[in-house]
Design an enzyme around this catalytic site. Sequence first.
Site, PDB file in Angstrom:
ATOM      1  N   ARG A 135       6.434   3.619 -27.535  1.00 12.42           N
ATOM      2  CA  ARG A 135       7.373   2.488 -27.562  1.00 12.42           C
ATOM      3  C   ARG A 135       7.830   2.097 -26.163  1.00 12.42           C
ATOM      4  O   ARG A 135       8.988   1.754 -25.932  1.00 12.42           O
ATOM      5  CB  ARG A 135       8.601   2.794 -28.434  1.00 12.42           C
ATOM      6  CG  ARG A 135       8.362   3.229 -29.859  1.00 12.42           C
ATOM      7  CD  ARG A 135       7.764   2.131 -30.729  1.00 12.42           C
ATOM      8  NE  ARG A 135       6.304   2.028 -30.588  1.00 12.42           N
ATOM      9  CZ  ARG A 135       5.426   2.792 -31.226  1.00 12.42           C
ATOM     10  NH1 ARG A 135       5.837   3.708 -32.053  1.00 12.42           N
ATOM     11  NH2 ARG A 135       4.140   2.644 -31.044  1.00 12.42           N
TER      12      ARG A 135
HETATM   13  C1  LIG Z   1      11.402  -4.469 -40.498  1.00 11.46           C
HETATM   14  C2  LIG Z   1      10.964  -4.004 -39.118  1.00 11.46           C
HETATM   15  C3  LIG Z   1       9.884  -3.150 -39.004  1.00 11.46           C
HETATM   16  C4  LIG Z   1       9.456  -2.695 -37.742  1.00 11.46           C
HETATM   17  N1  LIG Z   1       8.406  -1.831 -37.669  1.00 11.46           N
HETATM   18  C5  LIG Z   1       7.980  -1.429 -36.456  1.00 11.46           C
HETATM   19  C6  LIG Z   1       6.874  -0.520 -36.345  1.00 11.46           C
HETATM   20  O1  LIG Z   1       6.284  -0.097 -37.328  1.00 11.46           O
HETATM   21  N2  LIG Z   1       6.482  -0.146 -35.099  1.00 11.46           N
HETATM   22  C7  LIG Z   1       7.113  -0.629 -33.967  1.00 11.46           C
HETATM   23  O2  LIG Z   1       6.696  -0.273 -32.854  1.00 11.46           O
HETATM   24  N3  LIG Z   1       8.165  -1.460 -34.054  1.00 11.46           N
HETATM   25  C8  LIG Z   1       8.607  -1.876 -35.248  1.00 11.46           C
HETATM   26  N4  LIG Z   1       9.690  -2.715 -35.331  1.00 11.46           N
HETATM   27  C9  LIG Z   1      10.324  -3.180 -34.101  1.00 11.46           C
HETATM   28  C10 LIG Z   1       9.781  -4.543 -33.641  1.00 11.46           C
HETATM   29  O3  LIG Z   1       9.090  -5.166 -34.668  1.00 11.46           O
HETATM   30  C11 LIG Z   1       8.840  -4.432 -32.454  1.00 11.46           C
HETATM   31  O4  LIG Z   1       9.512  -3.843 -31.375  1.00 11.46           O
HETATM   32  C12 LIG Z   1       8.348  -5.853 -32.085  1.00 11.46           C
HETATM   33  O5  LIG Z   1       7.082  -5.799 -31.582  1.00 11.46           O
HETATM   34  C13 LIG Z   1       9.274  -6.611 -31.153  1.00 11.46           C
HETATM   35  O6  LIG Z   1       8.747  -7.921 -30.945  1.00 11.46           O
HETATM   36  P1  LIG Z   1       9.706  -9.192 -30.842  1.00 11.46           P
HETATM   37  O7  LIG Z   1       8.874 -10.351 -30.420  1.00 11.46           O
HETATM   38  O8  LIG Z   1      10.499  -9.369 -32.070  1.00 11.46           O
HETATM   39  O9  LIG Z   1      10.631  -8.780 -29.597  1.00 11.46           O
HETATM   40  P2  LIG Z   1      12.162  -9.057 -29.385  1.00 11.46           P
HETATM   41  O10 LIG Z   1      12.946  -8.306 -30.414  1.00 11.46           O
HETATM   42  O11 LIG Z   1      12.422 -10.504 -29.285  1.00 11.46           O
HETATM   43  O12 LIG Z   1      12.371  -8.389 -27.954  1.00 11.46           O
HETATM   44  C14 LIG Z   1      12.202  -6.994 -27.790  1.00 11.46           C
HETATM   45  C15 LIG Z   1      12.196  -6.682 -26.289  1.00 11.46           C
HETATM   46  O13 LIG Z   1      11.049  -7.276 -25.691  1.00 11.46           O
HETATM   47  C16 LIG Z   1      11.448  -8.173 -24.647  1.00 11.46           C
HETATM   48  N5  LIG Z   1      10.533  -9.322 -24.673  1.00 11.46           N
HETATM   49  C17 LIG Z   1      10.222 -10.113 -25.734  1.00 11.46           C
HETATM   50  N6  LIG Z   1       9.300 -11.033 -25.378  1.00 11.46           N
HETATM   51  C18 LIG Z   1       9.053 -10.832 -24.048  1.00 11.46           C
HETATM   52  C19 LIG Z   1       8.212 -11.470 -23.085  1.00 11.46           C
HETATM   53  N7  LIG Z   1       7.414 -12.503 -23.406  1.00 11.46           N
HETATM   54  N8  LIG Z   1       8.223 -10.997 -21.808  1.00 11.46           N
HETATM   55  C20 LIG Z   1       9.006  -9.948 -21.454  1.00 11.46           C
HETATM   56  N9  LIG Z   1       9.829  -9.311 -22.320  1.00 11.46           N
HETATM   57  C21 LIG Z   1       9.853  -9.737 -23.607  1.00 11.46           C
HETATM   58  C22 LIG Z   1      12.880  -8.569 -24.978  1.00 11.46           C
HETATM   59  O14 LIG Z   1      13.559  -8.980 -23.801  1.00 11.46           O
HETATM   60  C23 LIG Z   1      13.404  -7.262 -25.543  1.00 11.46           C
HETATM   61  O15 LIG Z   1      13.738  -6.389 -24.501  1.00 11.46           O
HETATM   62  C24 LIG Z   1      10.134  -3.137 -36.576  1.00 11.46           C
HETATM   63  C25 LIG Z   1      11.244  -4.003 -36.703  1.00 11.46           C
HETATM   64  C26 LIG Z   1      11.658  -4.429 -37.959  1.00 11.46           C
HETATM   65  C27 LIG Z   1      12.852  -5.353 -38.040  1.00 11.46           C
END
Ligand SMILES: Cc1cc2nc3c(=O)[nH]c(=O)nc-3n(C[C@H](O)[C@H](O)[C@H](O)COP(=O)(O)OP(=O)(O)OC[C@H]3O[C@@H](n4cnc5c(N)ncnc54)[C@H](O)[C@@H]3O)c2cc1C
Length: 308
Positions: free
Chosen positions: A185
Amino acid sequence: MRGCHGAEPVETHTTMAVFDDFRGIVRENEPLAPLVWFRLGGPARYFASPRTVEDLAGVLGRCREAGVAFKILGGGSNVLVRDEGYDGLVIHLESPFFSDLTVRDNIVTAGAAVPLTALISHSARAGLAGLEILTGIPGTVGGALKGNAGGRGGAIGSLVHRATVLDPANEIQIRERDDLSFADRDSNLDEPVILSAEFELRPEDPESLVRRMRRIWIVKKENQPYGHQLSGLIFRDPTSDVTAWALIDQAGLKGLREGNAEVSDRHANFIVAHEGATATQVLLLIDKVRQQVWQQFGYELELQLQVW
Ligand SMILES: Cc1cc2nc3c(=O)[nH]c(=O)nc-3n(C[C@H](O)[C@H](O)[C@H](O)COP(=O)(O)OP(=O)(O)OC[C@H]3O[C@@H](n4cnc5c(N)ncnc54)[C@H](O)[C@@H]3O)c2cc1C
Protein backbone atom coordinates in the site's frame (compact mmCIF):
# COMPACT_ATOMS: atom_id res chain seq x y z
CA MET A 1 2.67 9.48 1.96
CA ARG A 2 1.52 7.60 5.04
CA GLY A 3 -1.78 8.64 6.66
CA CYS A 4 -1.33 11.13 9.51
CA HIS A 5 -4.44 11.12 11.60
CA GLY A 6 -2.93 13.46 14.21
CA ALA A 7 -1.92 16.18 11.76
CA GLU A 8 -3.90 19.44 11.86
CA PRO A 9 -5.15 20.89 8.58
CA VAL A 10 -2.77 23.53 7.23
CA GLU A 11 -3.95 27.11 7.90
CA THR A 12 -3.95 29.39 4.92
CA HIS A 13 -4.41 33.14 5.32
CA THR A 14 -5.43 33.87 1.78
CA THR A 15 -8.47 35.07 -0.11
CA MET A 16 -9.95 34.06 -3.43
CA ALA A 17 -8.01 36.97 -4.96
CA VAL A 18 -5.00 34.64 -5.04
CA PHE A 19 -6.77 32.72 -7.79
CA ASP A 20 -8.04 35.74 -9.76
CA ASP A 21 -6.31 34.45 -12.91
CA PHE A 22 -8.04 31.09 -12.52
CA ARG A 23 -11.63 32.25 -11.95
CA GLY A 24 -13.19 29.67 -14.27
CA ILE A 25 -11.18 26.85 -12.71
CA VAL A 26 -10.95 27.52 -8.97
CA ARG A 27 -14.03 27.76 -6.76
CA GLU A 28 -14.38 28.52 -3.05
CA ASN A 29 -15.96 26.47 -0.24
CA GLU A 30 -16.76 23.43 -2.33
CA PRO A 31 -18.44 20.50 -0.50
CA LEU A 32 -16.18 17.44 -0.60
CA ALA A 33 -18.56 14.89 0.94
CA PRO A 34 -20.21 14.04 -2.42
CA LEU A 35 -16.77 13.25 -3.87
CA VAL A 36 -15.53 10.80 -1.24
CA TRP A 37 -16.73 7.27 -0.52
CA PHE A 38 -17.56 8.00 3.11
CA ARG A 39 -19.83 10.87 1.97
CA LEU A 40 -18.65 12.73 5.08
CA GLY A 41 -16.65 15.78 6.02
CA GLY A 42 -16.58 19.50 5.38
CA PRO A 43 -15.76 21.61 2.33
CA ALA A 44 -12.53 22.49 0.59
CA ARG A 45 -11.54 26.13 1.12
CA TYR A 46 -10.58 26.18 -2.57
CA PHE A 47 -11.38 23.62 -5.23
CA ALA A 48 -10.17 23.18 -8.79
CA SER A 49 -11.15 20.84 -11.56
CA PRO A 50 -8.49 21.57 -14.20
CA ARG A 51 -9.37 20.91 -17.84
CA THR A 52 -5.80 20.47 -19.08
CA VAL A 53 -2.32 19.91 -17.73
CA GLU A 54 -1.59 23.61 -18.37
CA ASP A 55 -4.52 24.58 -16.09
CA LEU A 56 -3.23 22.12 -13.53
CA ALA A 57 0.34 23.42 -13.64
CA GLY A 58 -0.88 27.04 -13.47
CA VAL A 59 -2.99 26.42 -10.38
CA LEU A 60 -0.23 24.45 -8.67
CA GLY A 61 2.27 27.22 -9.44
CA ARG A 62 -0.05 29.78 -7.89
CA CYS A 63 -0.51 27.60 -4.78
CA ARG A 64 3.26 27.47 -4.33
CA GLU A 65 3.69 31.23 -4.79
CA ALA A 66 0.91 32.02 -2.32
CA GLY A 67 1.74 29.26 0.19
CA VAL A 68 -1.60 27.49 -0.25
CA ALA A 69 -1.50 23.81 0.69
CA PHE A 70 -3.03 21.45 -1.88
CA LYS A 71 -4.20 17.87 -2.26
CA ILE A 72 -5.04 15.76 -5.30
CA LEU A 73 -8.38 13.94 -5.23
CA GLY A 74 -9.03 10.92 -7.43
CA GLY A 75 -12.03 8.68 -6.76
CA GLY A 76 -12.12 9.60 -3.05
CA SER A 77 -12.22 5.95 -1.94
CA ASN A 78 -9.21 6.30 0.36
CA VAL A 79 -9.84 9.74 1.83
CA LEU A 80 -11.68 10.87 4.97
CA VAL A 81 -12.26 14.62 5.11
CA ARG A 82 -12.49 16.11 8.62
CA ASP A 83 -15.79 17.76 9.57
CA GLU A 84 -14.13 21.19 9.53
CA GLY A 85 -13.07 20.62 5.91
CA TYR A 86 -9.72 21.09 4.21
CA ASP A 87 -8.14 24.53 4.56
CA GLY A 88 -6.30 24.57 1.25
CA LEU A 89 -6.92 23.73 -2.40
CA VAL A 90 -8.28 20.37 -3.49
CA ILE A 91 -7.58 19.50 -7.11
CA HIS A 92 -10.05 17.01 -8.53
CA LEU A 93 -8.78 15.16 -11.59
CA GLU A 94 -11.88 14.25 -13.55
CA SER A 95 -11.79 16.04 -16.92
CA PRO A 96 -11.59 14.05 -20.19
CA PHE A 97 -8.00 15.30 -20.56
CA PHE A 98 -6.97 13.03 -17.66
CA SER A 99 -9.24 10.14 -18.71
CA ASP A 100 -7.66 8.78 -21.89
CA LEU A 101 -7.54 5.01 -22.22
CA THR A 102 -5.74 3.36 -25.14
CA VAL A 103 -4.47 -0.12 -26.02
CA ARG A 104 -1.46 -0.78 -28.22
CA ASP A 105 -0.19 -4.37 -28.50
CA ASN A 106 0.04 -5.54 -24.88
CA ILE A 107 0.41 -2.04 -23.41
CA VAL A 108 -2.60 -0.23 -21.93
CA THR A 109 -2.15 3.50 -21.30
CA ALA A 110 -4.53 5.18 -18.87
CA GLY A 111 -4.93 8.73 -17.60
CA ALA A 112 -4.89 9.28 -13.84
CA ALA A 113 -8.64 9.91 -13.70
CA VAL A 114 -9.63 6.64 -15.39
CA PRO A 115 -11.73 4.56 -12.98
CA LEU A 116 -10.17 1.17 -12.17
CA THR A 117 -13.37 -0.53 -13.31
CA ALA A 118 -12.95 1.00 -16.80
CA LEU A 119 -9.26 0.11 -16.91
CA ILE A 120 -9.94 -3.53 -15.96
CA SER A 121 -12.89 -4.07 -18.31
CA HIS A 122 -11.23 -2.31 -21.26
CA SER A 123 -8.11 -4.46 -20.87
CA ALA A 124 -10.13 -7.66 -20.52
CA ARG A 125 -12.15 -6.87 -23.66
CA ALA A 126 -8.84 -6.43 -25.49
CA GLY A 127 -7.79 -9.89 -24.25
CA LEU A 128 -5.11 -8.54 -21.92
CA ALA A 129 -4.68 -10.08 -18.50
CA GLY A 130 -3.12 -8.88 -15.24
CA LEU A 131 -5.28 -6.02 -14.05
CA GLU A 132 -8.18 -8.32 -13.11
CA ILE A 133 -6.46 -8.75 -9.70
CA LEU A 134 -7.89 -5.29 -8.95
CA THR A 135 -11.49 -6.36 -9.55
CA GLY A 136 -13.77 -4.87 -6.87
CA ILE A 137 -11.32 -2.19 -5.74
CA PRO A 138 -12.81 1.29 -6.15
CA GLY A 139 -10.88 4.38 -7.23
CA THR A 140 -8.91 5.76 -10.14
CA VAL A 141 -5.57 4.96 -11.76
CA GLY A 142 -3.85 7.90 -9.97
CA GLY A 143 -5.07 7.00 -6.48
CA ALA A 144 -4.44 3.30 -6.99
CA LEU A 145 -0.86 3.90 -8.13
CA LYS A 146 -0.11 6.30 -5.31
CA GLY A 147 -1.09 3.69 -2.72
CA ASN A 148 -0.21 0.57 -4.76
CA ALA A 149 -3.76 -0.75 -4.46
CA GLY A 150 -4.21 -4.49 -4.52
CA GLY A 151 -5.08 -7.56 -2.59
CA ARG A 152 -4.11 -11.16 -2.09
CA GLY A 153 -3.67 -11.71 -5.84
CA GLY A 154 -1.15 -8.88 -6.24
CA ALA A 155 -1.05 -5.11 -6.59
CA ILE A 156 -1.19 -2.56 -9.40
CA GLY A 157 2.52 -1.64 -9.09
CA SER A 158 3.66 -5.00 -10.45
CA LEU A 159 2.02 -4.20 -13.82
CA VAL A 160 3.30 -0.65 -14.33
CA HIS A 161 5.60 -0.21 -17.30
CA ARG A 162 6.11 3.55 -16.85
CA ALA A 163 4.33 6.51 -15.30
CA THR A 164 4.03 10.15 -16.32
CA VAL A 165 4.07 12.69 -13.51
CA LEU A 166 4.14 16.42 -12.90
CA ASP A 167 7.19 17.10 -10.76
CA PRO A 168 7.56 19.79 -8.05
CA ALA A 169 8.99 22.20 -10.67
CA ASN A 170 5.80 21.70 -12.74
CA GLU A 171 7.69 19.75 -15.41
CA ILE A 172 6.21 16.64 -16.99
CA GLN A 173 8.51 13.68 -16.31
CA ILE A 174 8.47 10.05 -17.36
CA ARG A 175 9.28 7.56 -14.61
CA GLU A 176 10.48 4.28 -16.07
CA ARG A 177 9.82 0.89 -14.50
CA ASP A 178 13.33 0.71 -13.06
CA ASP A 179 12.84 4.05 -11.22
CA LEU A 180 9.63 2.90 -9.60
CA SER A 181 9.27 0.95 -6.41
CA PHE A 182 6.10 -0.35 -4.88
CA ALA A 183 5.56 -1.79 -1.42
CA ASP A 184 2.58 -2.79 0.67
CA ARG A 185 0.00 0.00 0.00
CA ASP A 186 2.86 2.36 -0.78
CA SER A 187 4.87 3.65 -3.74
CA ASN A 188 7.75 6.00 -4.40
CA LEU A 189 5.53 8.07 -6.71
CA ASP A 190 5.98 11.09 -4.48
CA GLU A 191 5.67 13.76 -7.15
CA PRO A 192 2.70 16.08 -6.63
CA VAL A 193 0.63 14.61 -9.47
CA ILE A 194 0.52 11.31 -11.32
CA LEU A 195 -0.78 12.12 -14.82
CA SER A 196 -0.97 8.72 -16.49
CA ALA A 197 0.54 5.25 -16.54
CA GLU A 198 1.31 2.46 -18.97
CA PHE A 199 0.58 -1.12 -17.94
CA GLU A 200 2.30 -4.10 -19.51
CA LEU A 201 -0.17 -7.00 -19.70
CA ARG A 202 -0.20 -10.51 -21.11
CA PRO A 203 -2.52 -11.84 -23.80
CA GLU A 204 -5.26 -14.21 -22.62
CA ASP A 205 -8.56 -15.44 -23.96
CA PRO A 206 -11.15 -12.76 -22.96
CA GLU A 207 -13.72 -15.39 -21.94
CA SER A 208 -11.49 -17.12 -19.38
CA LEU A 209 -10.38 -13.70 -18.18
CA VAL A 210 -13.97 -12.60 -17.60
CA ARG A 211 -14.70 -15.87 -15.76
CA ARG A 212 -11.72 -15.20 -13.45
CA MET A 213 -12.91 -11.62 -12.87
CA ARG A 214 -16.35 -12.92 -11.91
CA ARG A 215 -14.81 -15.29 -9.35
CA ILE A 216 -12.68 -12.51 -7.82
CA TRP A 217 -15.74 -10.24 -7.72
CA ILE A 218 -17.85 -12.86 -5.91
CA VAL A 219 -15.17 -13.32 -3.22
CA LYS A 220 -14.80 -9.52 -2.84
CA LYS A 221 -18.54 -9.00 -2.49
CA GLU A 222 -18.76 -11.65 0.21
CA ASN A 223 -15.98 -10.10 2.26
CA GLN A 224 -16.66 -6.37 2.07
CA PRO A 225 -19.36 -4.11 3.47
CA TYR A 226 -22.55 -4.16 1.39
CA GLY A 227 -22.45 -2.01 -1.75
CA HIS A 228 -25.06 0.42 -0.38
CA GLN A 229 -23.01 1.10 2.77
CA LEU A 230 -20.72 4.14 2.96
CA SER A 231 -17.42 2.76 4.10
CA GLY A 232 -13.66 2.96 4.03
CA LEU A 233 -10.74 0.57 4.38
CA ILE A 234 -8.84 1.83 7.41
CA PHE A 235 -5.50 0.25 8.38
CA ARG A 236 -2.40 -1.17 6.73
CA ASP A 237 -1.49 -4.74 7.53
CA PRO A 238 1.28 -4.66 10.18
CA THR A 239 3.25 -7.43 8.40
CA SER A 240 2.75 -9.73 5.42
CA ASP A 241 1.65 -12.46 7.84
CA VAL A 242 -0.40 -10.38 10.27
CA THR A 243 -3.44 -8.65 8.80
CA ALA A 244 -5.20 -5.69 10.34
CA TRP A 245 -8.63 -7.28 9.84
CA ALA A 246 -7.61 -10.45 11.73
CA LEU A 247 -6.27 -8.43 14.69
CA ILE A 248 -9.44 -6.31 14.86
CA ASP A 249 -11.63 -9.38 14.49
CA GLN A 250 -9.74 -11.32 17.17
CA ALA A 251 -9.94 -8.31 19.49
CA GLY A 252 -13.73 -8.73 19.26
CA LEU A 253 -14.24 -5.30 17.72
CA LYS A 254 -16.59 -6.13 14.84
CA GLY A 255 -19.73 -4.06 15.36
CA LEU A 256 -18.01 -1.63 17.75
CA ARG A 257 -19.66 1.79 17.40
CA GLU A 258 -18.90 5.42 18.02
CA GLY A 259 -22.11 7.32 17.37
CA ASN A 260 -23.22 6.26 13.91
CA ALA A 261 -19.83 4.96 12.79
CA GLU A 262 -19.36 1.18 13.13
CA VAL A 263 -16.61 -1.38 12.57
CA SER A 264 -18.05 -3.49 9.74
CA ASP A 265 -19.39 -6.88 10.79
CA ARG A 266 -18.46 -8.28 7.35
CA HIS A 267 -14.80 -7.20 7.23
CA ALA A 268 -13.23 -5.83 10.41
CA ASN A 269 -10.80 -3.50 8.60
CA PHE A 270 -13.69 -1.41 7.24
CA ILE A 271 -15.61 1.29 9.06
CA VAL A 272 -19.19 1.85 7.93
CA ALA A 273 -20.76 5.31 8.21
CA HIS A 274 -24.46 4.94 8.99
CA GLU A 275 -26.89 7.80 8.47
CA GLY A 276 -25.96 10.73 10.72
CA ALA A 277 -22.31 9.66 11.15
CA THR A 278 -19.63 12.35 11.23
CA ALA A 279 -15.95 12.29 10.31
CA THR A 280 -15.18 12.97 13.98
CA GLN A 281 -17.02 9.80 14.97
CA VAL A 282 -15.03 7.81 12.42
CA LEU A 283 -11.77 9.23 13.82
CA LEU A 284 -12.79 8.46 17.42
CA LEU A 285 -13.69 4.90 16.41
CA ILE A 286 -10.30 4.54 14.69
CA ASP A 287 -8.63 5.59 17.96
CA LYS A 288 -10.67 3.08 19.96
CA VAL A 289 -9.73 0.25 17.59
CA ARG A 290 -6.07 1.22 17.69
CA GLN A 291 -6.04 1.30 21.48
CA GLN A 292 -7.73 -2.09 21.79
CA VAL A 293 -5.43 -3.78 19.26
CA TRP A 294 -2.39 -2.24 20.95
CA GLN A 295 -3.53 -3.35 24.42
CA GLN A 296 -4.50 -6.87 23.36
CA PHE A 297 -1.78 -7.72 20.82
CA GLY A 298 0.94 -5.04 21.00
CA TYR A 299 0.53 -4.00 17.35
CA GLU A 300 0.36 -0.29 16.57
CA LEU A 301 -1.99 -0.08 13.60
CA GLU A 302 -1.04 2.48 10.97
CA LEU A 303 -3.64 4.23 8.81
CA GLN A 304 -3.92 3.41 5.14
CA LEU A 305 -6.84 5.86 4.89
CA GLN A 306 -5.72 9.43 4.16
CA VAL A 307 -7.21 11.95 6.58
CA TRP A 308 -7.54 15.51 5.23
C1 LIG B 1 -15.22 -0.44 -0.42
C2 LIG B 1 -13.72 -0.23 -0.56
C3 LIG B 1 -12.91 -1.30 -0.85
C4 LIG B 1 -11.51 -1.14 -0.98
N1 LIG B 1 -10.74 -2.23 -1.24
C5 LIG B 1 -9.41 -2.06 -1.40
C6 LIG B 1 -8.57 -3.19 -1.67
O1 LIG B 1 -9.02 -4.32 -1.78
N2 LIG B 1 -7.24 -2.97 -1.82
C7 LIG B 1 -6.70 -1.70 -1.73
O2 LIG B 1 -5.48 -1.55 -1.90
N3 LIG B 1 -7.47 -0.63 -1.45
C8 LIG B 1 -8.80 -0.78 -1.29
N4 LIG B 1 -9.58 0.31 -0.99
C9 LIG B 1 -8.95 1.63 -0.89
C10 LIG B 1 -9.03 2.41 -2.20
O3 LIG B 1 -9.96 1.85 -3.06
C11 LIG B 1 -7.70 2.46 -2.94
O4 LIG B 1 -6.73 3.06 -2.13
C12 LIG B 1 -7.89 3.26 -4.25
O5 LIG B 1 -7.06 2.78 -5.22
C13 LIG B 1 -7.74 4.76 -4.09
O6 LIG B 1 -8.00 5.39 -5.35
P1 LIG B 1 -8.79 6.77 -5.43
O7 LIG B 1 -8.72 7.25 -6.84
O8 LIG B 1 -10.14 6.67 -4.85
O9 LIG B 1 -7.84 7.72 -4.55
P2 LIG B 1 -8.25 8.87 -3.56
O10 LIG B 1 -9.01 8.29 -2.41
O11 LIG B 1 -8.91 9.97 -4.30
O12 LIG B 1 -6.81 9.36 -3.08
C14 LIG B 1 -5.99 8.48 -2.33
C15 LIG B 1 -4.59 9.10 -2.25
O13 LIG B 1 -4.01 9.15 -3.55
C16 LIG B 1 -3.67 10.50 -3.89
N5 LIG B 1 -3.94 10.68 -5.32
C17 LIG B 1 -5.10 10.41 -5.99
N6 LIG B 1 -4.94 10.65 -7.31
C18 LIG B 1 -3.66 11.11 -7.46
C19 LIG B 1 -2.89 11.55 -8.59
N7 LIG B 1 -3.39 11.57 -9.83
N8 LIG B 1 -1.61 11.96 -8.37
C20 LIG B 1 -1.07 11.95 -7.12
N9 LIG B 1 -1.75 11.55 -6.02
C21 LIG B 1 -3.03 11.13 -6.18
C22 LIG B 1 -4.56 11.37 -3.02
O14 LIG B 1 -3.97 12.65 -2.84
C23 LIG B 1 -4.59 10.55 -1.74
O15 LIG B 1 -3.42 10.77 -1.00
C24 LIG B 1 -10.95 0.15 -0.83
C25 LIG B 1 -11.78 1.24 -0.52
C26 LIG B 1 -13.15 1.06 -0.38
C27 LIG B 1 -14.01 2.27 -0.05
